[in-house]
Design an enzyme around this catalytic site. Structure first.
Site, PDB file in Angstrom:
ATOM      1  N   LYS A 178     -40.113   7.427  -4.804  1.00 39.83           N
ATOM      2  CA  LYS A 178     -40.321   6.257  -3.537  1.00 39.83           C
ATOM      3  C   LYS A 178     -40.071   5.153  -3.129  1.00 39.83           C
ATOM      4  CE  LYS A 178     -41.849  10.728  -1.449  1.00 39.83           C
ATOM      5  NZ  LYS A 178     -42.563  11.650  -0.565  1.00 39.83           N
ATOM      6  N   ASP A 204     -42.453  11.597   7.974  1.00 42.39           N
ATOM      7  CA  ASP A 204     -41.832  12.644   6.979  1.00 42.39           C
ATOM      8  C   ASP A 204     -41.747  14.218   7.791  1.00 42.39           C
ATOM      9  OD1 ASP A 204     -42.950  12.688   4.348  1.00 42.39           O
ATOM     10  OD2 ASP A 204     -44.660  12.921   4.507  1.00 42.39           O
ATOM     11  N   GLN A 227     -49.097  11.492   0.474  1.00 46.15           N
ATOM     12  CA  GLN A 227     -48.343  12.488  -0.431  1.00 46.15           C
ATOM     13  C   GLN A 227     -49.011  14.366  -0.503  1.00 46.15           C
ATOM     14  OE1 GLN A 227     -45.064  12.394  -1.968  1.00 46.15           O
ATOM     15  NE2 GLN A 227     -45.276  14.349  -2.692  1.00 46.15           N
TER      16      GLN A 227
HETATM   17  N1  GUN Z   1     -45.102  16.981  -1.278  1.00 43.92           N
HETATM   18  C1  GUN Z   1     -44.485  17.365  -1.047  1.00 43.92           C
HETATM   19  N2  GUN Z   1     -43.000  17.429  -0.664  1.00 43.92           N
HETATM   20  C2  GUN Z   1     -43.526  16.404   0.213  1.00 43.92           C
HETATM   21  C3  GUN Z   1     -43.186  15.766   1.570  1.00 43.92           C
HETATM   22  O1  GUN Z   1     -41.498  15.145   1.790  1.00 43.92           O
HETATM   23  N3  GUN Z   1     -43.938  14.795   1.783  1.00 43.92           N
HETATM   24  C4  GUN Z   1     -45.547  14.481   1.924  1.00 43.92           C
HETATM   25  N4  GUN Z   1     -46.339  13.485   2.721  1.00 43.92           N
HETATM   26  N5  GUN Z   1     -46.203  15.242   0.549  1.00 43.92           N
HETATM   27  C5  GUN Z   1     -44.567  16.252  -0.038  1.00 43.92           C
END
Ligand code: GUN
Length: 291
Positions: free
Chosen positions: A52, A119, A96
């Protein structure tokens, strides 16, 4: 059978974002700024967050990575989120997932300012999604919509089966595919661990989104000829022949399913890159809304 190549589709999305970001900065405005919080050192989470951050750089965005110890208190994490909520230079915040067991995930998500919740996990944003109001669409389902758009896959009136009812993927995906939007208007069946005769449901589907997290679960006998198959799974399985010690497996048994499909996503290189592109789009949107 054609491949839904996430590397190609995400490159197109990111090229547009880079141009838009350059236009912002030329106009004397700030570039979008994403802040990511990583708690602990889960290998997969480390990889996702690193990707990311790297993609932010490639698209001309600012990024901040906040690393917290695995046994950090919930209070310290919540205070960090509040600090980022109040930081005017930060447009998007993500924590995350998954989080260590001693931390209340719902409380963490609800602490993020919905205007910075790129998100799209905050209940206020989920509510907006359900009602078809402008919001941040969670990155994985959003990435899948962008992929369907990129490859011009028709969805109107199709039977779609989503396998998995997680807040991150399955649930929002089922809502979006059934919504009155360009990549929606499907008749959606949401299948999960308690679904009976899953095979029968799948066999009737024009579009299948597999998001249950069980490697190679979807087999050829569950597929209607000509189906579009989207594989969200990305499980690490031990493999001593690899330098990393593992290989990545999707939820679809690609070898047997692919010949039956009109379109199918590979793993890796399918949904994964689209998820990142979608997150960047949300961060750009958050930035624009704040300017
Ligand atoms: N863990 C797995 N997929 C995601 C996501 O799209 N966002 C976040 N914050 N954690 C994740």
């Amino acid at each position: 059978m054609l491949i839904l190549d996430g590397k190609i589709a995400s490159a197109a999305v990111k090229a547009t974002l880079l141009a838009q970001t350059q236009a912002l900065t030329i106009a004397g405005k700030r570039a979008p700024h994403l802040a990511a919080i990583l708690v602990g050192n889960n290998g997969a989470s480390e990889t996702y967050v690193a990707s990311k951050v790297k993609n932010c750089e490639e698209t001309g965005f600012e990024s901040t990575l906040v690393r917290l110890d695995v046994d950090v208190t919930e209070k310290i994490l919540l205070d960090k989120i509040i600090e980022l909520n109040n930081n005017p230079s930060v447009d998007g915040i993500l924590v995350q997932l998954p989080l260590p067991k001693h931390i209340d995930e719902a409380k963490v998500i609800e602490t993020i300012n919905p205007a910075k919740d790129v998100d799209g996990f905050h209940p206020a944003n989920v509510g907006r999604l359900v009602q078809g109001l402008p919001t941040f669409i969670p990155a994985t389902p959003y990435g899948i919509l962008l992929m369907l758009a990129h490859f011009d896959i028709p969805t109107k009136g199709k039977n779609a089966v989503v396998i998995g009812r997680s807040n991150i993927v399955g649930r929002p995906m089922s809502i979006l595919l059934s919504s009155n939007i360009p990549q929606g208007n499907c008749t959606v069946t949401l299948c999960h661990s308690r679904t009976k005769e899953l095979e029968t449901h799948c066999k009737q589907a024009d579009i299948i989104v597999a998001a249950l997290g069980k490697p190679e679960f979807l087999q050829a006998n569950m597929i209607k000829k000509g189906a579009v198959v989207i594989d969200v799974g990305i499980t690490r399985v031990n493999d001593n022949t690899k330098k990393s010690g593992f290989r990545l497996l999707g939820d679809v048994h690609f070898e047997s399913v692919a010949p039956l499909c009109s379109w199918i996503t590979p793993v890796p290189g399918g949904v994964g890159p689209m998820t990142i592109a979608a997150l960047l789009k949300n961060t750009f949107q958050a930035c624009q809304q704040r300017h």
